[in-house]
Design an enzyme around this catalytic site. Sequence first.
Site, mmCIF file in Angstrom:
data_model
loop_
_atom_site.group_PDB
_atom_site.id
_atom_site.type_symbol
_atom_site.label_atom_id
_atom_site.label_comp_id
_atom_site.label_asym_id
_atom_site.label_seq_id
_atom_site.Cartn_x
_atom_site.Cartn_y
_atom_site.Cartn_z
ATOM 1 N N GLY A 152 0.790 -1.166 0.229
ATOM 2 C CA GLY A 152 0.104 -0.175 0.008
ATOM 3 C C GLY A 152 0.919 1.208 -0.110
ATOM 4 C CD GLN B 222 3.060 5.727 2.909
ATOM 5 O OE1 GLN B 222 2.412 4.989 2.141
ATOM 6 N NE2 GLN B 222 4.141 4.744 3.347
ATOM 7 C CB CYS C 127 5.057 1.835 7.495
ATOM 8 S SG CYS C 127 4.676 3.520 6.776
ATOM 9 C CG LEU C 128 6.868 1.053 1.681
ATOM 10 C CD1 LEU C 128 6.119 1.435 0.170
ATOM 11 C CD2 LEU C 128 7.735 -0.004 1.575
ATOM 12 C CG HIS D 52 -0.708 0.970 7.040
ATOM 13 N ND1 HIS D 52 0.339 0.469 8.151
ATOM 14 C CD2 HIS D 52 0.149 1.652 6.374
ATOM 15 C CE1 HIS D 52 1.369 0.883 8.039
ATOM 16 N NE2 HIS D 52 1.184 1.621 6.805
ATOM 17 C CD GLU D 53 -0.983 2.474 2.811
ATOM 18 O OE1 GLU D 53 -0.321 3.887 2.987
ATOM 19 O OE2 GLU D 53 -0.026 1.456 3.040
ATOM 20 C CG HIS E 299 0.260 6.846 5.664
ATOM 21 N ND1 HIS E 299 1.622 7.231 6.624
ATOM 22 C CD2 HIS E 299 0.601 5.296 5.506
ATOM 23 C CE1 HIS E 299 2.418 6.210 6.768
ATOM 24 N NE2 HIS E 299 1.941 5.116 6.185
#
Length: 187
Positions: A45, A50, A100-101, A142-143, A146
């Site tokens: 994702g 991000q 997470c990236l 999760h996304e 953000h």
Amino acid sequence: MIYPIIGLGHPTLRKIAQPIDKDYPELDKLIADMYETMYAADGVGLAAPQIDLNIRVVVIGFRPYDEATDTYGPESEEHTFINPEILEFVGEKEYFNEGCLSVPGIHEDVLRTEGVRVRWYDEKWQLHEEELHGMLARVAQHEIDHLEGKVFTDRLSALRKTMIKRKISDVVAGRFRTSYRMKMNKK
């Protein structure tokens, strides 16, 4: 185009993302670039903040897992969420190990509901309202966090945050390695 991923400590990750409309410039290209960036970093994702864009766009893509056969599907399921909004949290809360990236090298168990009712537009500007479950619900929560200026480590207990404080400090300071390009906050 593969974008650099914004790292924890960068102010864009803490801003509430703004909705967009159909006239957002080159939206199709942006969405394609977001998928390319996500896959290049081995993510499932990616939210626009991000990649340093303060807009409400999320892409999700992963190969579905079949518990009965213990195998993954041959192709990724892809989901594009524009201006997503969580309407309701559904089902029991359960822990699942997340990473997470934007927070490389840290993986922790996060408590989230098994399902979630979400309203969003797809890339063709078709409105959807669905109850999501399983991995898609987990990644969507999760996304969408953000988009609200939150990262998964915000959802950890005070004790767990204390235990990984050094790792978080290392990420914020840029002391880590990734296989993908990152952009850190330059104070």
